[in-house]
Design a protein around this motif. Structure first.
Motif, PDB file in Angstrom:
ATOM      1  N   GLN A   1      64.119 104.884-132.224  1.00 27.47           N
ATOM      2  CA  GLN A   1      62.902 104.505-132.946  1.00 27.47           C
ATOM      3  C   GLN A   1      61.732 104.996-132.107  1.00 27.47           C
ATOM      4  OE1 GLN A   1      63.330 100.292-133.313  1.00 27.47           O
ATOM      5  NE2 GLN A   1      64.844 100.459-134.951  1.00 27.47           N
TER       6      GLN A   1
ATOM      7  N   GLY B   1      58.553 105.059-132.525  1.00 28.39           N
ATOM      8  CA  GLY B   1      57.386 104.188-132.388  1.00 28.39           C
ATOM      9  C   GLY B   1      57.533 103.238-131.215  1.00 28.39           C
ATOM     10  N   LYS B   2      58.689 102.623-131.098  1.00 33.81           N
ATOM     11  CA  LYS B   2      58.943 101.712-129.973  1.00 33.81           C
ATOM     12  C   LYS B   2      58.978 102.469-128.647  1.00 33.81           C
ATOM     13  CE  LYS B   2      61.334  98.046-132.402  1.00 33.81           C
ATOM     14  NZ  LYS B   2      62.538  97.226-132.479  1.00 33.81           N
ATOM     15  N   LEU B   3      59.503 103.694-128.686  1.00 31.12           N
ATOM     16  CA  LEU B   3      59.533 104.511-127.480  1.00 31.12           C
ATOM     17  C   LEU B   3      58.119 104.849-127.031  1.00 31.12           C
ATOM     18  CD1 LEU B   3      61.232 106.072-125.397  1.00 31.12           C
ATOM     19  CD2 LEU B   3      61.182 108.001-126.971  1.00 31.12           C
TER      20      LEU B   3
ATOM     21  N   ILE C   1      55.387 103.098-127.630  1.00 30.65           N
ATOM     22  CA  ILE C   1      54.784 101.861-127.115  1.00 30.65           C
ATOM     23  C   ILE C   1      55.276 101.584-125.696  1.00 30.65           C
ATOM     24  CG2 ILE C   1      54.742  99.347-127.390  1.00 30.65           C
ATOM     25  CD1 ILE C   1      54.740  99.837-130.425  1.00 30.65           C
ATOM     26  N   LEU C   2      56.562 101.770-125.454  1.00 32.24           N
ATOM     27  CA  LEU C   2      57.128 101.558-124.126  1.00 32.24           C
ATOM     28  C   LEU C   2      56.511 102.509-123.110  1.00 32.24           C
ATOM     29  CD1 LEU C   2      59.305 100.300-122.230  1.00 32.24           C
ATOM     30  CD2 LEU C   2      60.760 102.188-122.918  1.00 32.24           C
TER      31      LEU C   2
ATOM     32  N   THR D   1      52.870 101.606-122.433  1.00 30.40           N
ATOM     33  CA  THR D   1      52.779 100.403-121.605  1.00 30.40           C
ATOM     34  C   THR D   1      53.083 100.716-120.145  1.00 30.40           C
ATOM     35  OG1 THR D   1      53.486  99.091-123.506  1.00 30.40           O
ATOM     36  CG2 THR D   1      53.632  98.047-121.356  1.00 30.40           C
TER      37      THR D   1
END
Length: 103
Positions: free
Chosen positions: A74, A76-78, A80-81, A84
């Motif tokens: 995914q 999108g989650k990558l 965001i990670l 961050t």
């Protein structure tokens, strides 16, 4: 693709063995009195075990299409990670500096 994983896992096995041998010469010590080679020694053992497990899994499974590698990610989650983590590294340096030291 499978050949690449085998070569990479062998590289990590060789590297972990070399680090293990060199850290042993630094005096590993014990749990209550660790020496300078304590952390590199046990970290290299862990790295070697993980590389060995990965190598055995790679040799055991059959070769599939390369599209399966990216199938479940995914993005999108990558993103965001990664964002961050970059923010953490950027802020850690800024927050670590202070003009006044109170010791």
């Amino acid at each position: 693709m499978k050949r690449t994983y085998v070569v990479v896992n062998i590289f990590w096995l060789v590297l972990s063995t070399a680090v293990c041998v060199e850290s042993w010469s630094l005096k590993v010590g014990g749990l209550h009195n660790p020496g300078p080679g304590f952390l590199p020694f046990y970290t290299s053992i862990l790295l070697g075990l993980l590389a060995l497990i990965s190598l055995l899994q790679t040799l055991k499974e059959s070769e599939g299409p390369a599209s399966e590698i990216w199938g479940g990610i995914q993005f999108g989650k990558l993103a965001i990670l990664l964002g961050t983590l970059f923010l953490y590294v950027f802020l850690l340096d800024r927050l670590g500096r202070s003009e006044e030291h109170t010791f």
